[in-house]
Write a protein that holds these residues in place. Sequence first.
Motif, short mmCIF file in Angstrom:
data_model
loop_
_atom_site.label_atom_id
_atom_site.label_comp_id
_atom_site.label_asym_id
_atom_site.label_seq_id
_atom_site.Cartn_x
_atom_site.Cartn_y
_atom_site.Cartn_z
N HIS A 147 0.95 -1.13 0.17
CA HIS A 147 -0.23 0.12 -0.18
C HIS A 147 1.14 0.98 -0.25
O HIS A 147 0.28 1.91 -0.99
N HIS A 151 1.87 4.29 -2.72
CA HIS A 151 1.37 5.94 -2.97
C HIS A 151 3.12 6.24 -3.33
O HIS A 151 2.83 7.37 -4.48
N TYR A 218 -3.06 12.10 1.96
CA TYR A 218 -3.05 11.65 0.49
C TYR A 218 -5.39 11.61 0.22
O TYR A 218 -5.81 11.15 1.72
N GLU A 223 -5.83 6.72 -1.12
CA GLU A 223 -6.42 5.75 -0.74
C GLU A 223 -6.76 5.01 -0.77
O GLU A 223 -6.01 3.33 -0.71
N HIS A 276 -4.28 8.22 5.80
CA HIS A 276 -4.57 7.13 5.55
C HIS A 276 -5.89 7.20 6.19
O HIS A 276 -6.24 5.60 7.31
ZN LIG Z 1 -2.27 5.18 2.78
#
Ligand SMILES: [Zn+2]
Lengths: 436, 188
Positions: A147, A151, A218, A223, A276
């Motif tokens: 994850h 990004h 973000y 996300e 997040h």
């Molecule tokens: Zn994230």
Amino acid sequence: MKRSFLRGAISVFSAAALIAAPAASVAQQSAPLAPPAATAADPPPRPAPARARPDPSTDEGGIWGVADRAEEDARRSAERISDPGLNAYVASIACRVAAEFCGDVRIYLMQRPFYNASMAPNGYMEVWSGLMLRVEDEAQLAFVLGHEIAHYDARHSLETLRAMRGRSNAALAASVAIAVIGAAAAANSPNSAQSIMNAAGGLIDIAYLGALASLFGYSRENETEADAEGFRRIAAAGYDPAAPARQWRLRIDEVAASDFERTRREEARAGVFNTHPLNRDRVQALEALALRAAAVGETGRARYRAAIRPFLDPWLRDELRRRDYGQTLFLIERLASAEEDLGVLLFYRGEAHRLRRGEGDLAHARAAYESAIQHPDAPPLAWRQLGEIYERERRAAEAAALFRAYLDRAPAASDRLLIERRIAALEAQAPPGGTP
Amino acid sequence: MIKALAAALALSACAAVAAVEGPYSAAGAYTVTLDRQWSDISAVMTQRPRNVRLLSVDGPLLNRLYIASAIEPGQFLVKPARREAPTPIFRADMSETELVEFVIDSVAALGYLRPESRNLRPDLFGGREAVRFEIEAQTPEGLAFSGTALLARAGDRLHLILYLAPTEHYYARLLPHVEQVFASVRFQ
Ligand SMILES: [Zn+2]
């Protein structure tokens, strides 16, 4: 989040101004004492980075510069976990899920009892012990790493920066100013931790990283995209496709178990910064992906537990200092559900109850310590803590015997003199062999 | 933003820092005698409890001497910044080792890493039964810190004197004066 962060930075600054001269001299004193730049924790040579360093005159080059400075702080931090085996293990998982970025991503493991992983635009990533205690297996950690790397891959921080600049130059200027001021002020002052706690929990360089996080907060779209990409990466690497949804669900459930109403009410996060944000929609999206994948992958659970086993004791000690016993007990139950490491885990269950001291907690603590000492991995302190509870309950002979057992197991204990004195007092009440 | 920073600076510039020497009262319950000049910098603790004083010679980064008097049940040594990040609180029913743990966890709450107690031993606090121990810790930048503490329970209250300084050079330099403070405790 942002408001309390500003307050923290300001109070740190005022404290630093008052003591500016000593701060400067301690900086000179401490420089040679700081860990050298290259330590055993530095990973073995890796492939060349896939992504070229951007031109410093561009906006992307600018945020790389900020990230470089944050990385230098992380490299030198005494909170860095230097164990070469654990570092190599985590790095190998990142390379397994993102082989093309194996040369770009530099992971710094930090001993901090909060759930956090963060990825900077220059490839520097932090993973904190609080997160490593909470992922149950290698597949879940692989997903978190995947994850974060998503990004990086999609340059989400640059996207955020550009969106933010479009909205307000002032906000960006303020956060950069805070980064500079906060880092300068906080770097030399342990006392500043208290003032910065507002941001996220007693961590010295939070001001700095918090400013970074305000750049990297973000969007929900980012996300969702990173979740899907993280999922794709672990499935392709042969990991259990159910792991991502399970990890996010566990995170949400743990936050719901917090002692603090405000924590329970707030949205769970996969990071201590305002980044997040987690919600049920994200869990459901990952569950849907897992159903469609329908493939069976490995969890790597035993391998993962073996890797973190030596750190359970110090990490759980840190965990207790958050004093959110609802979350800590939730965590310990999760760790204990594998029926492994029960000496350590039952001891810490006892510690959480003893420290919380609510209705019935001392009885729960007694039961936990009594179970812990049945297991070979129980720390010597389990005998002392149980002895103290028996002492409270006026079970003098049993308490004395447990204190003796503690000293037998920890002959160099720092409290030996005090414990010997208590054994003598207890045995005067209840001579060994006599009826208590 | 800039205005707020300037205000904070101005505020700190006039925060009271008093030179103290000789008899010094720790908020009532007892006095100590300082055999050298210290600065009372209690004002730098923005949220300090009323009965905790902070003295230093070279500034709080290089040496700090906390003098706490009659800490009450439910009270902390280090005030929490927010409800969700509580700091250790004193309880009347703490065992001897839990009192030491209270101090060590408070040192952690100040931002020092991995604080540990060493060489716990019986001692006297103004003639009353007390516990003395040393402390080892680190700053997040890796600077080693040492400390020593003397604590005594008085009914359901706690008296505590705690000294912290960088291990190298600074700790040993003031230690004889701190020993003298420990030995000088007099209850009124
Ligand atoms: Zn994230």
